[in-house]
Design a protein around this motif. Structure first.
Motif, PDB file in Angstrom:
ATOM      1  N   ILE A  19      42.840  39.200  33.549  1.00 13.64           N
ATOM      2  CA  ILE A  19      43.136  38.083  34.451  1.00 13.64           C
ATOM      3  C   ILE A  19      44.336  38.434  35.325  1.00 13.64           C
ATOM      4  CG2 ILE A  19      43.975  35.698  34.557  1.00 13.64           C
ATOM      5  CD1 ILE A  19      42.243  35.217  31.980  1.00 13.64           C
ATOM      6  N   ALA A  20      45.383  38.923  34.708  1.00  9.75           N
ATOM      7  CA  ALA A  20      46.588  39.278  35.463  1.00  9.75           C
ATOM      8  C   ALA A  20      46.292  40.394  36.467  1.00  9.75           C
ATOM      9  CB  ALA A  20      47.697  39.703  34.511  1.00  9.75           C
ATOM     10  N   ALA A  21      45.546  41.414  36.034  1.00 10.31           N
ATOM     11  CA  ALA A  21      45.232  42.538  36.924  1.00 10.31           C
ATOM     12  C   ALA A  21      44.356  42.094  38.090  1.00 10.31           C
ATOM     13  CB  ALA A  21      44.552  43.657  36.134  1.00 10.31           C
ATOM     14  N   LEU A  22      43.339  41.281  37.806  1.00  5.71           N
ATOM     15  CA  LEU A  22      42.437  40.840  38.868  1.00  5.71           C
ATOM     16  C   LEU A  22      43.129  39.875  39.840  1.00  5.71           C
ATOM     17  CD1 LEU A  22      39.105  40.443  36.901  1.00  5.71           C
ATOM     18  CD2 LEU A  22      39.536  42.007  38.806  1.00  5.71           C
ATOM     19  N   ARG A  23      44.050  39.083  39.352  1.00  5.47           N
ATOM     20  CA  ARG A  23      44.809  38.208  40.264  1.00  5.47           C
ATOM     21  C   ARG A  23      45.566  39.044  41.299  1.00  5.47           C
ATOM     22  NH1 ARG A  23      46.229  32.607  39.161  1.00  5.47           N
ATOM     23  NH2 ARG A  23      45.387  31.908  37.184  1.00  5.47           N
ATOM     24  N   ARG A  24      46.031  40.223  40.882  1.00  4.96           N
ATOM     25  CA  ARG A  24      46.790  41.095  41.795  1.00  4.96           C
ATOM     26  C   ARG A  24      45.876  41.939  42.688  1.00  4.96           C
ATOM     27  NH1 ARG A  24      49.520  41.884  36.964  1.00  4.96           N
ATOM     28  NH2 ARG A  24      48.479  43.882  36.667  1.00  4.96           N
ATOM     29  N   SER A  25      44.732  42.362  42.164  1.00  8.75           N
ATOM     30  CA  SER A  25      43.938  43.365  42.877  1.00  8.75           C
ATOM     31  C   SER A  25      42.693  42.830  43.578  1.00  8.75           C
ATOM     32  CB  SER A  25      43.516  44.467  41.901  1.00  8.75           C
ATOM     33  OG  SER A  25      42.604  43.948  40.938  1.00  8.75           O
ATOM     34  N   ASP A  26      42.253  41.625  43.258  1.00  6.16           N
ATOM     35  CA  ASP A  26      40.998  41.114  43.809  1.00  6.16           C
ATOM     36  C   ASP A  26      41.265  39.755  44.458  1.00  6.16           C
ATOM     37  OD1 ASP A  26      38.480  39.700  44.016  1.00  6.16           O
ATOM     38  OD2 ASP A  26      37.610  41.174  42.638  1.00  6.16           O
ATOM     39  N   ALA A  27      41.227  39.729  45.772  1.00  6.53           N
ATOM     40  CA  ALA A  27      41.547  38.503  46.514  1.00  6.53           C
ATOM     41  C   ALA A  27      40.581  37.374  46.184  1.00  6.53           C
ATOM     42  CB  ALA A  27      41.546  38.774  48.015  1.00  6.53           C
ATOM     43  N   HIS A  28      39.307  37.684  46.002  1.00  6.67           N
ATOM     44  CA  HIS A  28      38.314  36.654  45.668  1.00  6.67           C
ATOM     45  C   HIS A  28      38.624  36.054  44.293  1.00  6.67           C
ATOM     46  CE1 HIS A  28      34.588  34.456  45.513  1.00  6.67           C
ATOM     47  NE2 HIS A  28      34.235  35.084  44.401  1.00  6.67           N
ATOM     48  N   PHE A  29      38.899  36.911  43.315  1.00  9.55           N
ATOM     49  CA  PHE A  29      39.251  36.429  41.975  1.00  9.55           C
ATOM     50  C   PHE A  29      40.525  35.580  42.045  1.00  9.55           C
ATOM     51  CE2 PHE A  29      41.376  36.488  37.931  1.00  9.55           C
ATOM     52  CZ  PHE A  29      40.345  36.260  37.027  1.00  9.55           C
ATOM     53  N   ALA A  30      41.508  36.052  42.774  1.00 10.46           N
ATOM     54  CA  ALA A  30      42.770  35.317  42.888  1.00 10.46           C
ATOM     55  C   ALA A  30      42.545  33.936  43.491  1.00 10.46           C
ATOM     56  CB  ALA A  30      43.772  36.108  43.732  1.00 10.46           C
ATOM     57  N   ARG A  31      41.668  33.842  44.496  1.00  9.13           N
ATOM     58  CA  ARG A  31      41.368  32.551  45.118  1.00  9.13           C
ATOM     59  C   ARG A  31      40.679  31.619  44.125  1.00  9.13           C
ATOM     60  NH1 ARG A  31      37.213  30.133  47.015  1.00  9.13           N
ATOM     61  NH2 ARG A  31      35.855  31.932  47.001  1.00  9.13           N
ATOM     62  N   LEU A  32      39.705  32.155  43.366  1.00  6.59           N
ATOM     63  CA  LEU A  32      39.016  31.341  42.361  1.00  6.59           C
ATOM     64  C   LEU A  32      39.985  30.866  41.279  1.00  6.59           C
ATOM     65  CD1 LEU A  32      35.668  33.296  41.775  1.00  6.59           C
ATOM     66  CD2 LEU A  32      36.016  31.218  43.114  1.00  6.59           C
ATOM     67  N   ALA A  33      40.842  31.757  40.831  1.00  5.13           N
ATOM     68  CA  ALA A  33      41.807  31.409  39.791  1.00  5.13           C
ATOM     69  C   ALA A  33      42.796  30.361  40.288  1.00  5.13           C
ATOM     70  CB  ALA A  33      42.541  32.656  39.309  1.00  5.13           C
ATOM     71  N   GLU A  34      43.243  30.484  41.524  1.00  4.77           N
ATOM     72  CA  GLU A  34      44.168  29.505  42.104  1.00  4.77           C
ATOM     73  C   GLU A  34      43.493  28.144  42.236  1.00  4.77           C
ATOM     74  OE1 GLU A  34      47.484  27.728  43.387  1.00  4.77           O
ATOM     75  OE2 GLU A  34      47.366  29.783  42.647  1.00  4.77           O
ATOM     76  N   GLU A  35      42.242  28.146  42.681  1.00  5.66           N
ATOM     77  CA  GLU A  35      41.499  26.902  42.809  1.00  5.66           C
ATOM     78  C   GLU A  35      41.290  26.264  41.434  1.00  5.66           C
ATOM     79  OE1 GLU A  35      37.304  25.330  44.759  1.00  5.66           O
ATOM     80  OE2 GLU A  35      37.990  27.359  45.207  1.00  5.66           O
ATOM     81  N   TYR A  36      40.966  27.094  40.436  1.00  3.71           N
ATOM     82  CA  TYR A  36      40.816  26.612  39.063  1.00  3.71           C
ATOM     83  C   TYR A  36      42.124  25.969  38.596  1.00  3.71           C
ATOM     84  CZ  TYR A  36      40.205  26.558  34.022  1.00  3.71           C
ATOM     85  OH  TYR A  36      40.142  26.150  32.708  1.00  3.71           O
ATOM     86  N   ASP A  37      43.228  26.660  38.805  1.00  2.74           N
ATOM     87  CA  ASP A  37      44.531  26.133  38.372  1.00  2.74           C
ATOM     88  C   ASP A  37      44.839  24.800  39.035  1.00  2.74           C
ATOM     89  OD1 ASP A  37      44.966  28.338  36.723  1.00  2.74           O
ATOM     90  OD2 ASP A  37      46.263  29.363  38.181  1.00  2.74           O
ATOM     91  N   GLN A  38      44.562  24.679  40.331  1.00  2.79           N
ATOM     92  CA  GLN A  38      44.856  23.439  41.053  1.00  2.79           C
ATOM     93  C   GLN A  38      44.005  22.288  40.531  1.00  2.79           C
ATOM     94  OE1 GLN A  38      47.313  22.666  43.408  1.00  2.79           O
ATOM     95  NE2 GLN A  38      46.591  20.682  42.741  1.00  2.79           N
ATOM     96  N   ILE A  39      42.713  22.528  40.383  1.00  4.49           N
ATOM     97  CA  ILE A  39      41.825  21.475  39.868  1.00  4.49           C
ATOM     98  C   ILE A  39      42.213  21.114  38.440  1.00  4.49           C
ATOM     99  CG2 ILE A  39      39.448  20.988  39.143  1.00  4.49           C
ATOM    100  CD1 ILE A  39      38.556  22.533  41.667  1.00  4.49           C
ATOM    101  N   ASN A  40      42.530  22.116  37.654  1.00  2.00           N
ATOM    102  CA  ASN A  40      42.948  21.888  36.281  1.00  2.00           C
ATOM    103  C   ASN A  40      44.217  21.031  36.232  1.00  2.00           C
ATOM    104  OD1 ASN A  40      42.764  22.364  33.431  1.00  2.00           O
ATOM    105  ND2 ASN A  40      44.508  23.725  33.676  1.00  2.00           N
ATOM    106  N   ASP A  41      45.172  21.331  37.096  1.00  2.00           N
ATOM    107  CA  ASP A  41      46.399  20.538  37.157  1.00  2.00           C
ATOM    108  C   ASP A  41      46.106  19.093  37.574  1.00  2.00           C
ATOM    109  OD1 ASP A  41      47.909  22.719  36.365  1.00  2.00           O
ATOM    110  OD2 ASP A  41      48.596  23.199  38.395  1.00  2.00           O
ATOM    111  N   ASP A  42      45.200  18.917  38.544  1.00  2.00           N
ATOM    112  CA  ASP A  42      44.821  17.566  38.975  1.00  2.00           C
ATOM    113  C   ASP A  42      44.236  16.771  37.806  1.00  2.00           C
ATOM    114  OD1 ASP A  42      45.588  18.257  41.557  1.00  2.00           O
ATOM    115  OD2 ASP A  42      43.520  18.489  42.290  1.00  2.00           O
ATOM    116  N   ILE A  43      43.346  17.411  37.048  1.00  2.00           N
ATOM    117  CA  ILE A  43      42.717  16.747  35.900  1.00  2.00           C
ATOM    118  C   ILE A  43      43.766  16.412  34.848  1.00  2.00           C
ATOM    119  CG2 ILE A  43      41.106  17.057  33.971  1.00  2.00           C
ATOM    120  CD1 ILE A  43      39.409  18.792  35.964  1.00  2.00           C
ATOM    121  N   HIS A  44      44.638  17.348  34.573  1.00  2.00           N
ATOM    122  CA  HIS A  44      45.680  17.115  33.571  1.00  2.00           C
ATOM    123  C   HIS A  44      46.587  15.945  33.969  1.00  2.00           C
ATOM    124  CE1 HIS A  44      48.673  17.796  30.521  1.00  2.00           C
ATOM    125  NE2 HIS A  44      49.601  17.964  31.447  1.00  2.00           N
ATOM    126  N   LEU A  45      47.010  15.918  35.225  1.00  2.00           N
ATOM    127  CA  LEU A  45      47.865  14.816  35.690  1.00  2.00           C
ATOM    128  C   LEU A  45      47.142  13.475  35.618  1.00  2.00           C
ATOM    129  CD1 LEU A  45      49.648  16.514  38.712  1.00  2.00           C
ATOM    130  CD2 LEU A  45      50.635  15.943  36.474  1.00  2.00           C
TER     131      LEU A  45
END
Length: 81
Positions: A19-45
């Protein structure tokens, strides 16, 4: 419902380095992970009533989070091949 955030590294502990490596090296993966984190934070809040969502909006966000998680997992398993 546990009211705790679902972090990718916690959900996929065997893939935390990937996960850490792909966040740094793969822009598509990083975008998906960022979107996941944002939606996850919205749900948690919403779950802890800090920023409540309408019921349907929360359902849709949960479905989107599951879809993103599936896509991320597919990329993680391909990275290991």
């Amino acid at each position: 419902m546990t009211h705790t955030p679902h972090r990718l590294a916690e959900d996929f502990p065997d893939h935390s380095a990937d996960i850490a490596a792909l966040r740094r090296s793969d822009a598509h993966f990083a975008r998906l992970a960022e979107e996941y984190d944002q939606i996850n934070d919205d749900i948690h809040l919403s779950e802890i009533n800090v920023q409540p969502l309408e019921d349907m909006e929360e359902v849709l966000k949960r479905k989107e989070r599951a879809k993103l998680k599936d896509a991320i997992y597919a990329m993680l398993t391909r990275a290991r091949l």
